[in-house]
Design an enzyme around this catalytic site. Structure first.
Site, PDB file in Angstrom:
ATOM      1  N   ASP A 114      -7.312  -6.931   0.079  1.00 16.53           N
ATOM      2  CA  ASP A 114      -8.329  -6.468  -0.871  1.00 16.53           C
ATOM      3  C   ASP A 114      -9.640  -6.461  -0.106  1.00 16.53           C
ATOM      4  O   ASP A 114      -9.914  -7.380   0.672  1.00 16.53           O
ATOM      5  CB  ASP A 114      -8.415  -7.398  -2.082  1.00 16.53           C
ATOM      6  CG  ASP A 114      -9.263  -6.780  -3.205  1.00 16.53           C
ATOM      7  OD1 ASP A 114      -9.109  -5.580  -3.474  1.00 16.53           O
ATOM      8  OD2 ASP A 114     -10.076  -7.509  -3.806  1.00 16.53           O
ATOM      9  N   SER A 115     -10.413  -5.418  -0.307  1.00 10.45           N
ATOM     10  CA  SER A 115     -11.630  -5.323   0.496  1.00 10.45           C
ATOM     11  C   SER A 115     -12.731  -4.648  -0.294  1.00 10.45           C
ATOM     12  O   SER A 115     -12.503  -4.088  -1.364  1.00 10.45           O
ATOM     13  CB  SER A 115     -11.348  -4.537   1.781  1.00 10.45           C
ATOM     14  OG  SER A 115     -10.924  -3.233   1.461  1.00 10.45           O
ATOM     15  N   THR A 117       0.847  -1.190   0.000  1.00  7.37           N
ATOM     16  CA  THR A 117       0.000   0.000   0.000  1.00  7.37           C
ATOM     17  C   THR A 117       0.883   1.240   0.000  1.00  7.37           C
ATOM     18  O   THR A 117       2.006   1.209   0.501  1.00  7.37           O
ATOM     19  CB  THR A 117      -0.921   0.043   1.238  1.00  7.37           C
ATOM     20  OG1 THR A 117      -1.757   1.202   1.161  1.00  7.37           O
ATOM     21  CG2 THR A 117      -0.107   0.145   2.525  1.00  7.37           C
ATOM     22  N   ARG A 118       0.376   2.331  -0.610  1.00  4.08           N
ATOM     23  CA  ARG A 118       1.073   3.612  -0.527  1.00  4.08           C
ATOM     24  C   ARG A 118       0.391   4.502   0.508  1.00  4.08           C
ATOM     25  O   ARG A 118       0.716   5.682   0.644  1.00  4.08           O
ATOM     26  CB  ARG A 118       1.090   4.303  -1.899  1.00  4.08           C
ATOM     27  CG  ARG A 118       1.792   3.485  -2.968  1.00  4.08           C
ATOM     28  CD  ARG A 118       1.967   4.277  -4.271  1.00  4.08           C
ATOM     29  NE  ARG A 118       2.166   3.382  -5.407  1.00  4.08           N
ATOM     30  CZ  ARG A 118       3.329   2.815  -5.715  1.00  4.08           C
ATOM     31  NH1 ARG A 118       4.389   3.032  -4.988  1.00  4.08           N
ATOM     32  NH2 ARG A 118       3.420   2.001  -6.759  1.00  4.08           N
ATOM     33  N   ASN A 119      -0.566   3.908   1.239  1.00  2.78           N
ATOM     34  CA  ASN A 119      -1.347   4.648   2.225  1.00  2.78           C
ATOM     35  C   ASN A 119      -0.655   4.568   3.588  1.00  2.78           C
ATOM     36  O   ASN A 119      -0.634   3.510   4.227  1.00  2.78           O
ATOM     37  CB  ASN A 119      -2.758   4.033   2.270  1.00  2.78           C
ATOM     38  CG  ASN A 119      -3.675   4.758   3.231  1.00  2.78           C
ATOM     39  OD1 ASN A 119      -3.225   5.282   4.259  1.00  2.78           O
ATOM     40  ND2 ASN A 119      -4.948   4.789   2.917  1.00  2.78           N
ATOM     41  N   ALA A 120      -0.100   5.713   4.038  1.00  4.13           N
ATOM     42  CA  ALA A 120       0.667   5.742   5.285  1.00  4.13           C
ATOM     43  C   ALA A 120      -0.186   5.308   6.480  1.00  4.13           C
ATOM     44  O   ALA A 120       0.300   4.644   7.398  1.00  4.13           O
ATOM     45  CB  ALA A 120       1.230   7.143   5.518  1.00  4.13           C
ATOM     46  N   PHE A 175     -13.229   6.445   4.275  1.00  3.98           N
ATOM     47  CA  PHE A 175     -13.217   6.619   2.816  1.00  3.98           C
ATOM     48  C   PHE A 175     -14.196   5.607   2.229  1.00  3.98           C
ATOM     49  O   PHE A 175     -14.853   4.865   2.966  1.00  3.98           O
ATOM     50  CB  PHE A 175     -11.793   6.413   2.271  1.00  3.98           C
ATOM     51  CG  PHE A 175     -11.245   5.042   2.534  1.00  3.98           C
ATOM     52  CD1 PHE A 175     -11.306   4.058   1.555  1.00  3.98           C
ATOM     53  CD2 PHE A 175     -10.689   4.719   3.775  1.00  3.98           C
ATOM     54  CE1 PHE A 175     -10.814   2.793   1.803  1.00  3.98           C
ATOM     55  CE2 PHE A 175     -10.192   3.441   4.027  1.00  3.98           C
ATOM     56  CZ  PHE A 175     -10.252   2.480   3.037  1.00  3.98           C
ATOM     57  N   GLY A 176     -14.273   5.572   0.912  1.00  2.43           N
ATOM     58  CA  GLY A 176     -15.120   4.590   0.239  1.00  2.43           C
ATOM     59  C   GLY A 176     -16.573   4.698   0.675  1.00  2.43           C
ATOM     60  O   GLY A 176     -17.149   5.783   0.687  1.00  2.43           O
ATOM     61  N   LYS A 191     -12.547   2.765  14.645  1.00  2.00           N
ATOM     62  CA  LYS A 191     -12.863   2.016  13.435  1.00  2.00           C
ATOM     63  C   LYS A 191     -11.872   0.869  13.232  1.00  2.00           C
ATOM     64  O   LYS A 191     -12.260  -0.267  12.990  1.00  2.00           O
ATOM     65  CB  LYS A 191     -12.861   2.941  12.209  1.00  2.00           C
ATOM     66  CG  LYS A 191     -13.182   2.196  10.906  1.00  2.00           C
ATOM     67  CD  LYS A 191     -12.955   3.033   9.662  1.00  2.00           C
ATOM     68  CE  LYS A 191     -12.852   2.133   8.428  1.00  2.00           C
ATOM     69  NZ  LYS A 191     -12.421   2.841   7.222  1.00  2.00           N
TER      70      LYS A 191
END
Lengths: 202, 202
Positions: free
Chosen positions: B73-74, B9-12, B156-157, B179
Site C-alpha cells: 500500500d502506498s 495486484t492485477r498490474n502486470a 501514474f498517480g 524509477k
C-alpha cells in the site's frame, strides 16, 4: 470617549456578534467592519497556522487603517485527515469559498472511515494588532464528530457535517445565538476580552 | 522446487518489477499476480496506516489462495497537508482512482504554499502473509518536492508533480526502470528480500 477598533471582516453578522461580546464584557469599544475601508487590499494568508494567519491579517488591517485591528482565522481539523483541511478549510476543494464542494470532498475522503474514528474540532485564532506594533493572538476550539451526510441550513462552511461533543445537532441545526455561545469563534472572541482590556486601557 | 507466491495486484508491471528484484536477489520464487484468481474479493482498506492496509491485503489474499501472499500500500505524504493524502491518496478527490483529479486537487490545495514549504514523500509498505499465520511488513520511501504543474507521462498517480530530492525530473519524466531503482515501492520490495529469505527458507 470610546476607542475605535476595526474587525477584519466584511461579514455584518461577525461584527454584530463581537459587538455583543464586547458590550457584555463592559468594554467601551466602537467596533467597525472593513466595509468602511473599500480600498483595503486582500491579505494573502501565507501562514502555516491559524494563529499566524490571524496575526498577518490583523497587522495588515492595522497598518492600513491606523487603528487597532482584530482578525480571525478558523477551520476544521479532522483527525482522520491528520488535522486537515485546517488552514486550507476555505479552499479544500481547490476553489476558494465553495462551501458545498469543500464539505462534499471531506465526506468523500472519509467514506470508509468508521464512526468511532470520525472525530475532529473547529479551531479559531483571534488576533489583535495595535498601531504601536504590539500584537496578541488567542485561540478557541469546539470538539465534535464529522457525520456522513449534511444536516441543517444555518451557519456556513462545514457546519452541516459537524456535531459538537455532547449533542446530537449539527452546528447548522443550532440557532445562531446558541452557536455563537459555544462555537470556536465565540470562544476565541471571548478569550480576546481580557487581552483587549489590558491593551486598550485608556 | 521453487515456491509459489502471490503478489496482490492485477498490474502486470508490478509483477514483472518484483520478479526482477527477486531474481537479482537469487530467490527461487514463482511469482504470480491475482489475475490468476478472478474470484478474489476486493479487500476493504480500512487500516489507518500504509502498513496496516498492506497487512490486511496480504492476509486476505493468503487466506483466499492458501499461498504466501505479498501486498503493498502506498501514497504521497505532503508536508503542508500534514502528511495527507497519505492512505487516501487513491481517492483524495472523492472518487477512487481518478489520478488526474487527485493530482489537480493537491495542486489546488497547495496554490499559496511557497516553494520552500512544498516538501513531501512517497511511502510504500510491503507486507507478506504466510498460511501458518506469520506476517511481516517493511517500508520504503522517497523524499522530494511537490511542483506546481504536472510534467511527464510515465508512471501514474502523483508521479507528474513529484521531483525526488537531488534531481530535477519528476517521477513521470524518469524511465520506468530508473524509477523502480529508486522509488518508494522499489525500496519497500527490496527491503522485503531478506524477510522472504528468512520466511521462505525450504
Amino acid at each position: 470617549m470610546s476607542i475605535r477598533v476595526v474587525l477584519a471582516t466584511r461579514n455584518a453578522h461577525k461584527v454584530i456578534e463581537l459587538r455583543r461580546i464586547l458590550e457584555e464584557a463592559g468594554l467601551d469599544i466602537e467596533l467597525v467592519g472593513t466595509d468602511e475601508y473599500p480600498d483595503l487590499p486582500d491579505v494573502a494568508e501565507t501562514g502555516s497556522t491559524f494563529a499566524a494567519n490571524a496575526l498577518l491579517k490583523a497587522r495588515e488591517v492595522c497598518e492600513f487603517t491606523g487603528l487597532p485591528a482584530i482578525a480571525d482565522d478558523s477551520g476544521l481539523a479532522v483527525d482522520a485527515l491528520n488535522g486537515m483541511p485546517g488552514i486550507f478549510s476555505a479552499r479544500w476543494s481547490g476553489a476558494h469559498g465553495n462551501d458545498r464542494a469543500n464539505l462534499e470532498l471531506v465526506l468523500g475522503q472519509l467514506t470508509d472511515v468508521a464512526p468511532n474514528r470520525r472525530g475532529g474540532a473547529f479551531h479559531c485564532a483571534a488576533a489583535i494588532a495595535l498601531p504601536d506594533g504590539d500584537a496578541r493572538v488567542v485561540e478557541g476550539t469546539v470538539e465534535g464528530t464529522i457525520i456522513d451526510a449534511p444536516r441543517g441550513s444555518n451557519g456556513f462552511g462545514y457546519d452541516p457535517i459537524f456535531v459538537p461533543l455532547g449533542g446530537n445537532l449539527t452546528l447548522a441545526e443550532i440557532a445562531p445565538a446558541e452557536k455563537d455561545a459555544m462555537s470556536h469563534r465565540g470562544n476565541a472572541m471571548r478569550a480576546l476580552v481580557p487581552v483587549l482590556k489590558e491593551l486598550l486601557r485608556p
